[in-house]
Write a protein that holds these residues in place. Structure first.
Motif, mmCIF file in Angstrom:
data_model
loop_
_atom_site.group_PDB
_atom_site.id
_atom_site.type_symbol
_atom_site.label_atom_id
_atom_site.label_comp_id
_atom_site.label_asym_id
_atom_site.label_seq_id
_atom_site.Cartn_x
_atom_site.Cartn_y
_atom_site.Cartn_z
ATOM 1 N N ALA A 154 44.156 -5.125 5.718
ATOM 2 C CA ALA A 154 44.292 -4.403 6.994
ATOM 3 C C ALA A 154 45.680 -4.630 7.587
ATOM 4 N N LEU A 155 46.151 -5.864 7.549
ATOM 5 C CA LEU A 155 47.501 -6.142 8.039
ATOM 6 C C LEU A 155 48.556 -5.472 7.173
ATOM 7 N N LEU A 156 48.323 -5.438 5.859
ATOM 8 C CA LEU A 156 49.249 -4.776 4.939
ATOM 9 C C LEU A 156 49.349 -3.286 5.277
ATOM 10 N N ASN A 157 48.202 -2.650 5.488
ATOM 11 C CA ASN A 157 48.221 -1.227 5.843
ATOM 12 C C ASN A 157 48.921 -1.007 7.181
ATOM 13 N N GLY A 158 48.788 -1.968 8.081
ATOM 14 C CA GLY A 158 49.482 -1.851 9.354
ATOM 15 C C GLY A 158 50.980 -2.004 9.217
ATOM 16 N N ALA A 159 51.428 -2.799 8.237
ATOM 17 C CA ALA A 159 52.861 -2.996 8.017
ATOM 18 C C ALA A 159 53.477 -1.910 7.140
ATOM 19 N N TRP A 160 52.641 -1.109 6.511
ATOM 20 C CA TRP A 160 53.110 -0.105 5.560
ATOM 21 C C TRP A 160 53.729 1.082 6.295
ATOM 22 N N THR A 161 54.968 1.417 5.941
ATOM 23 C CA THR A 161 55.665 2.544 6.576
ATOM 24 C C THR A 161 56.009 3.634 5.574
ATOM 25 N N GLY A 162 55.592 3.461 4.326
ATOM 26 C CA GLY A 162 55.907 4.443 3.293
ATOM 27 C C GLY A 162 54.945 5.617 3.320
ATOM 28 N N GLU A 163 55.117 6.508 2.347
ATOM 29 C CA GLU A 163 54.295 7.706 2.267
ATOM 30 C C GLU A 163 52.960 7.405 1.587
ATOM 31 N N GLY A 164 51.919 8.081 2.045
ATOM 32 C CA GLY A 164 50.618 7.968 1.413
ATOM 33 C C GLY A 164 49.982 6.607 1.614
ATOM 34 N N GLU A 165 48.919 6.368 0.846
ATOM 35 C CA GLU A 165 48.216 5.092 0.883
ATOM 36 C C GLU A 165 49.101 4.016 0.274
ATOM 37 N N ALA A 166 48.983 2.803 0.783
ATOM 38 C CA ALA A 166 49.723 1.693 0.183
ATOM 39 C C ALA A 166 49.040 1.352 -1.145
ATOM 40 N N PHE A 167 48.183 0.364 -1.160
ATOM 41 C CA PHE A 167 47.403 0.012 -2.346
ATOM 42 C C PHE A 167 45.983 0.548 -2.209
ATOM 43 N N ALA A 168 45.418 0.994 -3.326
ATOM 44 C CA ALA A 168 43.969 1.153 -3.378
ATOM 45 C C ALA A 168 43.359 -0.250 -3.429
ATOM 46 N N ARG A 169 42.082 -0.361 -3.073
ATOM 47 C CA ARG A 169 41.383 -1.643 -3.186
ATOM 48 C C ARG A 169 40.178 -1.479 -4.092
ATOM 49 N N ASP A 170 40.005 -2.418 -5.033
ATOM 50 C CA ASP A 170 38.878 -2.364 -5.967
ATOM 51 C C ASP A 170 38.255 -3.759 -6.033
ATOM 52 N N PRO A 171 37.037 -3.921 -5.483
ATOM 53 C CA PRO A 171 36.378 -5.238 -5.521
ATOM 54 C C PRO A 171 35.472 -5.437 -6.728
ATOM 55 N N SER A 172 35.561 -4.551 -7.733
ATOM 56 C CA SER A 172 34.609 -4.607 -8.849
ATOM 57 C C SER A 172 35.299 -4.627 -10.203
ATOM 58 N N HIS A 173 36.523 -5.122 -10.288
ATOM 59 C CA HIS A 173 37.281 -5.060 -11.536
ATOM 60 C C HIS A 173 37.046 -6.309 -12.387
ATOM 61 N N ASN A 174 36.733 -6.093 -13.667
ATOM 62 C CA ASN A 174 36.575 -7.170 -14.661
ATOM 63 C C ASN A 174 35.655 -8.306 -14.191
ATOM 64 N N PRO A 175 34.469 -8.000 -13.701
ATOM 65 C CA PRO A 175 33.582 -9.096 -13.280
ATOM 66 C C PRO A 175 33.147 -9.929 -14.474
ATOM 67 N N GLY A 176 33.110 -11.238 -14.297
ATOM 68 C CA GLY A 176 32.611 -12.114 -15.338
ATOM 69 C C GLY A 176 33.618 -12.522 -16.397
ATOM 70 N N LEU A 177 34.798 -11.900 -16.422
ATOM 71 C CA LEU A 177 35.810 -12.287 -17.400
ATOM 72 C C LEU A 177 36.586 -13.508 -16.900
ATOM 73 N N PRO A 178 37.112 -14.332 -17.807
ATOM 74 C CA PRO A 178 37.852 -15.540 -17.396
ATOM 75 C C PRO A 178 39.286 -15.228 -16.969
ATOM 76 N N THR A 179 39.392 -14.472 -15.891
ATOM 77 C CA THR A 179 40.694 -14.145 -15.310
ATOM 78 C C THR A 179 41.049 -15.176 -14.245
ATOM 79 N N ALA A 180 42.305 -15.140 -13.799
ATOM 80 C CA ALA A 180 42.753 -16.088 -12.775
ATOM 81 C C ALA A 180 41.908 -15.974 -11.516
#
Length: 394
Positions: A316-342
């Motif tokens: 939310a703070l990132l989107n508030g600081a964003w002054t560029g065109e369009g959406e800043a980042f998409a958000r995905d809370p469901s990527h690679n569940p269960g894999l040994p990622t960082a």
């Protein structure tokens, strides 16, 4: 390195070059192709004309994430119309080819200079070159020496320490940039980058993020309340060898957070564990990468992590600081569940949020910088608010 211009009489050139070929060695002759620098793989090269070449672009092992990296130099003693065919085998063309100009900037080949076969398993680059040496690659080349120099310069300018936390399989130092907190039990923030060699926009984004985060002396009071462990280049062997994805152990390092069978991931695990044992509770982990678009992979907001509101609050703070065109980042809370990622290991081990920050492969580099600055400003704002609102950070 000089500017290149688009070839026009491609067909006539290729026919005449192929008709007179005698020596198929790519590294000899008036027009040469070489792969003898950090970040360049050692692909099989075949000369198909006086100024025409074919590279067999193969990964270090299979199966593997389809990130077909290439990097090579073209040197010509005369003006030449040059053709380079890239044969990806079972993989498909991904990165838009780029060339380094004399000022060190990289520019993409125009679409008209790159042709693909029908299924994308092969690409051909065609350009006219003036006499000189030209570096061509899938993305900007950032070699081992340049990365080490950046870490040293950044640490010196921002009063961070450089700590060797381990060594790669080939004996290269795994260096962390560290900053001690002003209190012995300060929370620990971990920032990671460079796990996958071709993910150059992740490297560029991380650098701008760190530069922005540590630039403002007035913000030091908030930064001082945290212990910092920053590892910008976790996979130096993979970078040096021009790998698509893995270290020299044939392992995707972002699938080794849990097994910790590789010395690179074991080194950062041990560094985190040591700080935790010294009283620094892990607070957040940010892991910088590249993919096909700008996205942040986060835990679910109801995952029961502490701080519970970090992902939603920071974005939310990132989107508030964003002054560029369009959406800043998409958000995905469901990527690679269960894999040994960082991010998964961090959440499971410390019940704290780990997030993966991804920049698009071909995101305009100024947009990468703008996104990174907004993300750093947002993190600083979050940490400042955590200082003044006791409930926010836990």
């Amino acid at each position: 390195m000089k500017r290149f211009v688009l070839v026009v009489p491609v067909v006539l050139f290729v026919l005449s070059a192929c008709a007179t070929v005698q020596n198929t060695d790519c590294t000899q002759g008036e027009v040469r192709l070489t792969q003898d620098f950090s970040n360049a793989p050692d692909y099989a090269c075949r000369r198909t004309g006086l100024a025409a070449f074919e590279l067999t672009v193969v990964p270090e092992s299979t199966p593997i994430n389809p990130s077909p990296w290439f990097a090579f130099d073209i040197e010509t003693a005369r003006e030449a119309e040059v053709s380079i065919a890239l044969d990806y085998g079972e993989y498909r063309h991904r990165y838009r080819p780029k060339v380094e100009e004399s000022d060190g900037n990289w520019i993409a080949f125009p679409d008209s200079a790159v042709s693909l076969d029908d299924d994308g398993h092969a690409a051909t680059l065609r350009v006219t070159l003036s006499p000189g040496r030209y570096r061509v690659a899938a993305q900007e080349v950032i070699g081992i020496g340049e990365r080490a120099a950046w870490r040293e310069d950044f640490a010196a300018r921002n009063e961070l320490e450089i700590e060797t936390i381990g060594h790669s399989l080939d004996g290269r130092a795994i260096e962390a940039l560290t900053r001690a907190a002003t209190t012995p039990d300060a929370p620990l923030i971990i920032i990671v980058g460079g796990q996958h060699p071709p993910e150059v926009t992740g490297v560029l984004g991380l650098r701008t993020f760190l530069t922005t985060l540590f630039a403002d002396a007035a913000a030091n009071a908030a930064l001082d309340r945290f212990e910092w462990l920053i590892v910008p280049d976790l996979n130096p062997d993979g970078v040096a060898e021009g790998h698509w994805r893995e270290n020299l152990g044939g392992t995707d390092l972002n699938r080794d957070w849990g097994p910790f069978e590789q010395p690179e991931t074991a080194a950062i695990r041990d560094a985190i564990t040591a700080r935790h044992g010294a009283g620094h509770t892990p607070f957040i982990l940010l892991d910088f990468h590249s993919t096909r678009h700008d996205v942040i992979y986060t835990p679910h907001d109801n995952a029961g992590l502490t701080p519970a509101n970090f992902s939603a609050g920071w974005i939310a703070l990132l989107n508030g600081a964003w002054t560029g065109e369009g959406e800043a980042f998409a958000r995905d809370p469901s990527h690679n569940p269960g894999l040994p990622t960082a991010k998964s290991w961090f959440a499971l081990t410390y019940n704290a949020p780990g997030l993966t920050v991804e920049f698009g492969d071909e995101t305009d580099r100024e947009r990468v910088a703008e996104l990174s600055r907004a993300a750093a400003i947002a993190l600083r704002q979050y940490l400042e608010a955590a200082e003044t609102q006791p409930g926010l950070d836990g």
